[in-house]
Design a protein around this motif. Structure first.
Motif, PDB file in Angstrom:
ATOM      1  N   GLU A   1       7.934   1.455 -12.666  1.00  0.00           N
ATOM      2  CA  GLU A   1       8.103   2.482 -13.673  1.00  0.00           C
ATOM      3  C   GLU A   1       7.420   3.755 -13.204  1.00  0.00           C
ATOM      4  N   SER A   2       7.547   4.823 -14.006  1.00  0.00           N
ATOM      5  CA  SER A   2       6.927   6.065 -13.570  1.00  0.00           C
ATOM      6  C   SER A   2       5.425   5.846 -13.436  1.00  0.00           C
TER       7      SER A   2
ATOM      8  N   HIS B   1      14.091   2.812 -10.746  1.00  0.00           N
ATOM      9  CA  HIS B   1      13.574   2.073 -11.883  1.00  0.00           C
ATOM     10  C   HIS B   1      14.686   1.192 -12.440  1.00  0.00           C
TER      11      HIS B   1
ATOM     12  N   LEU C   1      17.014  -1.764 -12.413  1.00  0.00           N
ATOM     13  CA  LEU C   1      17.123  -3.083 -11.783  1.00  0.00           C
ATOM     14  C   LEU C   1      18.570  -3.389 -11.397  1.00  0.00           C
TER      15      LEU C   1
ATOM     16  N   LEU D   1       9.828  -6.745 -17.398  1.00  0.00           N
ATOM     17  CA  LEU D   1      10.870  -5.777 -17.069  1.00  0.00           C
ATOM     18  C   LEU D   1      12.246  -6.361 -17.347  1.00  0.00           C
TER      19      LEU D   1
ATOM     20  N   SER E   1      12.938  -6.981 -21.088  1.00  0.00           N
ATOM     21  CA  SER E   1      12.914  -5.853 -22.022  1.00  0.00           C
ATOM     22  C   SER E   1      14.187  -5.032 -21.945  1.00  0.00           C
ATOM     23  N   MET E   2      14.986  -5.237 -20.887  1.00  0.00           N
ATOM     24  CA  MET E   2      16.146  -4.354 -20.801  1.00  0.00           C
ATOM     25  C   MET E   2      17.377  -4.941 -21.471  1.00  0.00           C
TER      26      MET E   2
ATOM     27  N   ASN F   1      12.566  -7.668 -25.952  1.00  0.00           N
ATOM     28  CA  ASN F   1      11.178  -8.077 -25.789  1.00  0.00           C
ATOM     29  C   ASN F   1      10.434  -7.058 -24.951  1.00  0.00           C
ATOM     30  N   PRO F   2       9.948  -6.038 -25.566  1.00  0.00           N
ATOM     31  CA  PRO F   2       9.279  -5.011 -24.767  1.00  0.00           C
ATOM     32  C   PRO F   2       7.956  -5.511 -24.208  1.00  0.00           C
ATOM     33  N   ILE F   3       7.513  -4.870 -23.143  1.00  0.00           N
ATOM     34  CA  ILE F   3       6.150  -5.100 -22.682  1.00  0.00           C
ATOM     35  C   ILE F   3       5.265  -4.294 -23.618  1.00  0.00           C
ATOM     36  N   ARG F   4       4.263  -4.922 -24.174  1.00  0.00           N
ATOM     37  CA  ARG F   4       3.470  -4.164 -25.145  1.00  0.00           C
ATOM     38  C   ARG F   4       2.547  -3.179 -24.441  1.00  0.00           C
ATOM     39  N   GLY F   5       2.041  -2.242 -25.224  1.00  0.00           N
ATOM     40  CA  GLY F   5       1.083  -1.289 -24.685  1.00  0.00           C
ATOM     41  C   GLY F   5       1.735  -0.223 -23.828  1.00  0.00           C
ATOM     42  N   ASN F   6       0.874   0.514 -23.136  1.00  0.00           N
ATOM     43  CA  ASN F   6       1.343   1.651 -22.364  1.00  0.00           C
ATOM     44  C   ASN F   6       0.995   1.477 -20.895  1.00  0.00           C
ATOM     45  N   PRO F   7       1.705   2.227 -20.023  1.00  0.00           N
ATOM     46  CA  PRO F   7       1.389   2.143 -18.596  1.00  0.00           C
ATOM     47  C   PRO F   7      -0.078   2.490 -18.356  1.00  0.00           C
TER      48      PRO F   7
ATOM     49  N   ARG G   1      -1.707  -5.797 -20.727  1.00  0.00           N
ATOM     50  CA  ARG G   1      -0.376  -5.872 -21.324  1.00  0.00           C
ATOM     51  C   ARG G   1       0.238  -7.270 -21.156  1.00  0.00           C
TER      52      ARG G   1
ATOM     53  N   ASP H   1      10.517   4.943 -19.789  1.00  0.00           N
ATOM     54  CA  ASP H   1      10.540   3.801 -18.886  1.00  0.00           C
ATOM     55  C   ASP H   1      11.114   2.574 -19.582  1.00  0.00           C
ATOM     56  N   VAL H   2      11.633   1.652 -18.774  1.00  0.00           N
ATOM     57  CA  VAL H   2      12.301   0.472 -19.329  1.00  0.00           C
ATOM     58  C   VAL H   2      11.450  -0.250 -20.366  1.00  0.00           C
ATOM     59  N   SER H   3      10.183  -0.481 -20.030  1.00  0.00           N
ATOM     60  CA  SER H   3       9.366  -1.294 -20.937  1.00  0.00           C
ATOM     61  C   SER H   3       9.114  -0.549 -22.245  1.00  0.00           C
ATOM     62  N   ILE H   4       9.035   0.772 -22.173  1.00  0.00           N
ATOM     63  CA  ILE H   4       8.786   1.577 -23.367  1.00  0.00           C
ATOM     64  C   ILE H   4      10.080   1.749 -24.167  1.00  0.00           C
ATOM     65  N   GLN H   5      11.195   1.860 -23.423  1.00  0.00           N
ATOM     66  CA  GLN H   5      12.506   1.953 -24.048  1.00  0.00           C
ATOM     67  C   GLN H   5      12.702   0.852 -25.085  1.00  0.00           C
ATOM     68  N   ALA H   6      12.366  -0.365 -24.683  1.00  0.00           N
ATOM     69  CA  ALA H   6      12.585  -1.508 -25.573  1.00  0.00           C
ATOM     70  C   ALA H   6      11.745  -1.371 -26.834  1.00  0.00           C
ATOM     71  N   GLN H   7      10.515  -0.854 -26.687  1.00  0.00           N
ATOM     72  CA  GLN H   7       9.666  -0.672 -27.874  1.00  0.00           C
ATOM     73  C   GLN H   7      10.338   0.282 -28.864  1.00  0.00           C
TER      74      GLN H   7
ATOM     75  N   ASN I   1      13.479  -1.184 -30.526  1.00  0.00           N
ATOM     76  CA  ASN I   1      13.100  -2.121 -31.592  1.00  0.00           C
ATOM     77  C   ASN I   1      12.628  -1.372 -32.835  1.00  0.00           C
TER      78      ASN I   1
ATOM     79  N   PRO J   1      21.871  -6.162 -13.552  1.00  0.00           N
ATOM     80  CA  PRO J   1      20.682  -6.692 -12.884  1.00  0.00           C
ATOM     81  C   PRO J   1      20.836  -8.169 -12.553  1.00  0.00           C
TER      82      PRO J   1
END
Lengths: 337, 358, 369
Positions: B60-61, B231, B233, B272, B275-276, B288-294, B309, C208-214, C217, C283
């Motif tokens: 990710e960024s 980014h 996949l 990853l 979550s997509m 199912n997002p990854i929680r929290g922030n980068p 996370r 970003d992908v992981s934030i997109q999903a948040q 939702n 993917p």
């Protein structure tokens, strides 16, 4: 492009007409009696009446404006009345086109005054322009290339110092030390570059440097900022990635992009200077339009002031058009329609 | 703490890699000093790439993927960045070579395609001028020869009417055509390594498909090694032979493309993938997002950078290890993973919990 | 310009897919947005305009999500903005809750704004950097003079909590937040007055992908909580598939196909939809290797001077390879109307792919592993 230029010129013409109206109204329809102003302090009622008649201030204001425009296009006479023309033609002053009026203070046609003074201002402005462009841009580029290191700090510092002193102070210091005390250059005087180019350069160097000082400061900072901006562009990264040498990267890729916007600003700055620089010309006693402006303003010489306002406006408007048209040639993305 | 690992990495004996690796990156670190502190954009990265193969770097960024590519190109030279480690291209360390030598390698042996073709092309020069320049800097030829070569390349990358287009400016090209021109410029000197940094992110999908096809085609023709950074996949699934997943400047998982997609091992990769949203099937429930922030790159979380996370810390015998100790990344394995969870346990979790969600 | 609106038959025909079935919240009929251009030359006359949106019609139910997809330049963002009257429609009719709101101005438009809101793409550019988060999220209450039970601040803080922001950050500025958090701020502002309709313009494409999903939702949760209807404008077909009930595919200012999400993705009828979906990389390396891609050739034609007949014919793979000359003449000569080709499945194509087994992304390749 051609159509664009023509459209711009037409718009400029309309703008100038409007400017002339506003200027004329502000000067001639104010509370002060223009004839009294033109005649001076110690005039008798008769003298004022005579001046009023001679300059046409006895006519309705609309007629006065019409005469001003007529004078610009076809010329006019002072006083413009049939009886005098018949009885005493020798007392008539003819003013050929473009006629800006008659200055009672200078006992001269305004156009004659301008014709004498304008070349002085224009040549000095060009001289200063060359100086500030060369030194301002070169220093700006150096400062950007050495960002954060001592050449940058020194150049930007000097620019700031130069910028903080008022023009008259710089002028006086240069005059006093360089010309009078150390005699590094001859006493400043205007010599026409057409008759003696070297003499012109020697005589006008101090006023030109004085003028350039103010602009150099601005141009160092501007150039530095534009070069730094260009250096952060993605296409410079591409240029590096191609394996180009630093020289090509700086000269061909960075400067081309950085200097383009400076062209615009430079054109406008020059346009604004052409119609004279009151302070510098006064300090160095150059008989340019700037000094004439000061004299006319002090004396309330309305015809001369009107002429100077219109000429300055023309310079600035034309400079604007020239810069816009030029830009289309420098930047391929700009195409006017 | 990371010192130990990186030393281990350098010292590691890698039988499978010897001799055949065309590009070897060893313990690469790129740190940027800033007013707020040292930004560790890349922090001990190692990978290798063979000729004719494609490595996809995913992250990710802020994961350090673009910074890595710029380090390979030597684009950090002359900046404040502190670069250390080794980047061996055909045995030559790109971090040690002279500026002049590096300049000769750039564009000639290693070329790069950037994300945004509009800003990456100089607006004041024609497409032709810019490609001719790229060719002439490495070939001592007349302009007419370089121009002919440029027209050939433009034609090769599928730009119609190249004789006319060569004299046009970038703004007169569409987005897809610009990226084709960028690719023509990158390939004009027949580079051995092509780095494509998000080459299709700025493009529409239909154009992206054309550009990816073109890159694959050209690779078959020229046999270049490719690093594709993205980014997306989906893009790496299509393009890459091997995949390197980056998180917070470190590699967290690496392996052949099928292994990483079908049996991913690192909780971050799981995150990853799950979550997509997918175009090829419906996800009935919520994503199912990854929680929290980068993570911050100045003060990255201690231990495993992903630990704050991570949903699977409890799977480690001693979860405190995730906070205290950077997991090892054993480059000797075919499919190394930077995670404290036991290898067998990870496989179980994937099969039972993650796979049904994908 | 005399292209008829969607025939009444088309509107009645749809039971589930093409047209909505429940309470119609929003009805858009033959909406156009043209941007005027001027001729070059000494005297500038108006010339052919940019037809950004050129006659689109659709219904939207309360609580429903309509996805609006297409390539850049297809007019999807303009369409969203015109529906909200952030841009003035050139022609067409917008009915909101049974009331004709086309061209609403002044006080009336302001009133509408509390029911119709927008979430923007750029979480950096769309928040005023000099205002605190509290001011930004609270602005709708102040502007609309809305009554709040416990005052604006309490209301804003509960909103912040609802969208997953820390209410203690009430006095912080936008630059102190990450991209995902900023998008949450934009969403909180949009839902502040409990609108009925939100146009989301690429709300997750900068994330970003992981934030997109948040964020996706969150949008779904808010939708079910407040019974929001979304027009979800995006270029990412996967996200649109996930979030939408129905999807409209746009090309050069027109809707090419409009159907229920599952129908559209599994059995696309329009060759454009089909090629668009086949272009998205999946993917899944094995699927990728087997995937049959329909490559579109050429670039998007100019919306100033779109192709005659079917605007897609210049790039249509079917037109190029599978049609007889007589059929081709129909594509170039006659504008296809958006009309039902199967139950609840609208397509604007003379020769839609009506086979039951259209190779969709899913069916074209063998299942995973």
């Amino acid at each position: 492009m051609f159509a664009y230029t023509i459209r711009r010129l037409l718009a400029a013409f309309v703008l100038l007409i409007l400017m002339s109206m506003v200027t004329f109204l502000l000067f001639n329809a104010s509370a002060q009696d223009p004839a009294r102003l033109a005649c001076g302090k110690n005039c008798t009622v008769e003298q004022i009446a005579s001046v009023r008649h001679k300059l046409g201030y006895d006519k309705p204001i609309t007629t006065q404006y019409a005469l001003l425009i007529k004078g610009l296009v076809a010329g006019r006479d002072f006083p413009d009345d049939a009886a005098t023309k018949k009885n005493a033609p020798q007392t008539i002053t003819h003013c050929g086109a473009p006629c800006f009026g008659y200055s009672n203070f200078q006992t001269s046609l305004v156009s004659t005054l301008i014709k004498e003074r304008l070349p002085v201002s224009i040549w000095v402005a060009f001289f200063a322009f060359v100086l500030w462009m060369v030194f301002g841009i070169v220093s700006g580029v150096i400062a950007a290339l050495f960002r954060g290191r001592w050449p940058d700090k020194i150049l930007v510092g000097l620019a700031l110092v130069g910028y903080s002193f008022p023009t008259f102070f710089i002028g006086l210091v240069l005059y006093t030390y360089i010309a009078l005390q150390w005699q590094l250059v001859p006493t400043p005087e205007y010599i026409s570059p057409l008759s003696d180019p070297v003499g012109f350069l020697r005589g006008a160097i101090l006023p030109a440097v004085t003028l350039a000082m103010i602009y150099i400061a601005g141009y160092v900072r501007l150039t530095r900022a534009y070069v730094l901006e260009a250096m952060g562009e993605d296409y410079l990264r591409t240029a590096r990635a191609k394996g180009l040498n630093e020289r090509t990267i700086v000269i061909k890729h960075t400067l081309r992009a950085a200097l383009t916007p400076i062209t615009t600003i430079a054109g406008l700055d020059l346009g604004a200077l052409l119609a004279g620089t009151p302070i510098t010309e006064t300090v160095f006693n150059f008989n340019g339009v700037g000094k004439l402006t000061v004299q006319s303003a002090t004396n309330g010489d309305l015809p001369t002031l009107t002429a100077i306002v219109l000429i300055s406006a023309t310079f600035i408007i034309v400079a604007n058009i020239v810069v816009d048209v030029l830009y289309a040639y420098i930047d391929p993305r700009v195409r006017y329609a | 703490m990371s010192e130990e690992i990186t030393v281990a990495e350098v010292a590691a004996d890698r039988p499978h890699a010897l001799g055949e690796d065309f590009l070897q990156v060893e313990n690469l670190k790129v740190h940027f000093p800033t007013e707020d502190g040292l930004v560790k954009s890349v922090d001990g990265l190692s990978f290798e790439l063979q000729r004719g193969r494609t490595l996809g770097i995913v992250g990710e960024s802020g994961s350090g993927k673009s910074v890595t590519s710029q380090a390979i190109m030597g684009l950090h030279r002359g900046s404040r960045a502190q670069v250390s480690g080794q980047i061996l291209l055909d045995g030559e360390d790109l971090l040690q070579v002279s500026d002049e030598r590096l300049r000769k390698l750039r564009g000639n042996d290693i070329a790069m395609v950037f994300q945004d073709p509009l800003s990456s092309l100089h607006p004041y020069y024609t497409i032709g001028n810019q490609i001719v320049e790229a060719y002439k800097v490495h070939h001592d030829v007349k302009s007419s020869v370089a121009r002919k070569r440029t027209i050939e390349m433009l034609d090769r990358v599928g730009i119609p009417n190249p004789q006319r287009r060569i004299d046009q400016y970038p703004h007169e090209f569409s987005g897809g055509m610009r990226q084709r021109a960028m690719i023509a410029m990158a390939l004009v000197n027949d580079p051995k390594l092509l780095i494509a940094d998000e080459p299709t992110t700025a493009l529409d999908v239909t154009v992206q498909a054309q550009i990816l096809d073109l890159i694959l085609d050209l690779q078959r023709e020229f046999g270049s090694a490719i690093i594709i950074i993205t980014h997306d996949l989906g893009v790496v699934a299509e393009m890459a032979d091997d995949i390197l997943v980056m998180y917070a400047g470190k590699s967290v998982e690496r392996g052949p493309v099928n292994d990483v997609f079908y049996t991913p091992q690192m909780p971050y990769t799981w995150g990853l993938l799950s979550s997509m949203p997918r175009i090829d099937r419906v996800r009935e429930e919520r994503l199912n997002p990854i929680r929290g922030n980068p993570p911050s790159l100045i003060n990255p979380p201690s231990g495993c950078a992903f630990n704050p996370r991570c949903d699977f810390r409890h799977e480690v015998d001693d979860p405190q290890r995730c906070v205290d100790e950077v997991p090892l990344f054993d480059p000797e394995q075919l499919h190394p993973v930077r995670c404290h969870i036991d290898h067998a346990r990870r496989k179980e979790i994937f099969e039972s919990t993650i796979k049904p969600r994908l | 310009m005399t292209e008829p609106t969607v025939p009444a038959a088309a509107r009645d025909a749809g039971e589930t897919g093409g047209q909505s079935s429940g309470d119609v919240l929003l009805r858009v009929e033959d909406l156009r947005k043209h941007f005027p251009l001027k001729t070059q030359g000494l005297i500038r006359r108006p010339s052919a305009p940019v037809k950004a949106v050129d006659g689109i019609s659709f219904d939207l139910d309360a609580g429903e999500t309509l996805g609006l997809v297409g390539e850049s330049g297809c007019g999807k963002s303009t369409a969203g903005r015109t529906v909200l009257q952030l841009l003035e429609p050139t022609s067409g009719k917008i009915t909101f809750r049974g009331e004709d709101v086309t061209g609403a101005k002044g006080e009336r438009l302001r009133g509408l704004r509390s029911d119709m809101q927008m979430v923007f793409q750029d979480p950096y550019g769309s928040l005023n950097p000099r205002h605190t988060i509290g001011t930004i999220i609270g602005a709708p209450f102040i502007i609309q003079k809305a009554k709040t039970e416990k005052g604006v601040k309490a209301e804003v803080q509960s909103l912040m909590e609802r969208v997953g922001l820390n209410p203690e950050h009430y006095n912080r500025y936008p630059h102190e937040f990450s991209g995902g958090q900023r998008q949450r701020i934009g969403i909180a502002r949009a839902v502040a007055l409990r609108p009925k309709l939100i146009v989301c313009d690429e709300p997750v494409s900068a994330l970003d992908v992981s934030i997109q999903a948040q964020v996706v939702n969150l949008l779904e949760d808010l939708q079910s909580e407040f019974n929001l209807a979304y027009i979800f404008v995006a270029h990412d077909l996967s996200v649109v598939r996930h979030i939408s009930d129905r999807v409209a595919v746009m090309y050069l200012g027109k809707i090419m196909e409009l159907a229920d999400r599952d129908v559209l993705y599994s059995k696309p009828m329009h060759p454009y939809t089909h090629s668009l979906m086949s272009a998205v990389p999946v993917p899944d390396p094995k699927k990728e290797n087997k995937r049959n891609r329909i490559l579109l050739t050429g670039d998007l034609p100019s919306p100033i001077n779109p192709p005659s007949g079917c605007v897609f014919h210049t790039r249509c793979p079917k037109y190029r390879t599978a049609l007889s000359d007589a059929d081709k003449a129909r594509c170039t000569g006659e504008v296809p109307q958006l009309e039902p080709k199967a139950t609840g499945h609208l397509a604007a194509c003379h020769f839609p792919e009506v086979r039951a087994d259209v190779a969709a992304a899913e069916d074209a390749v063998a299942p995973t592993q």
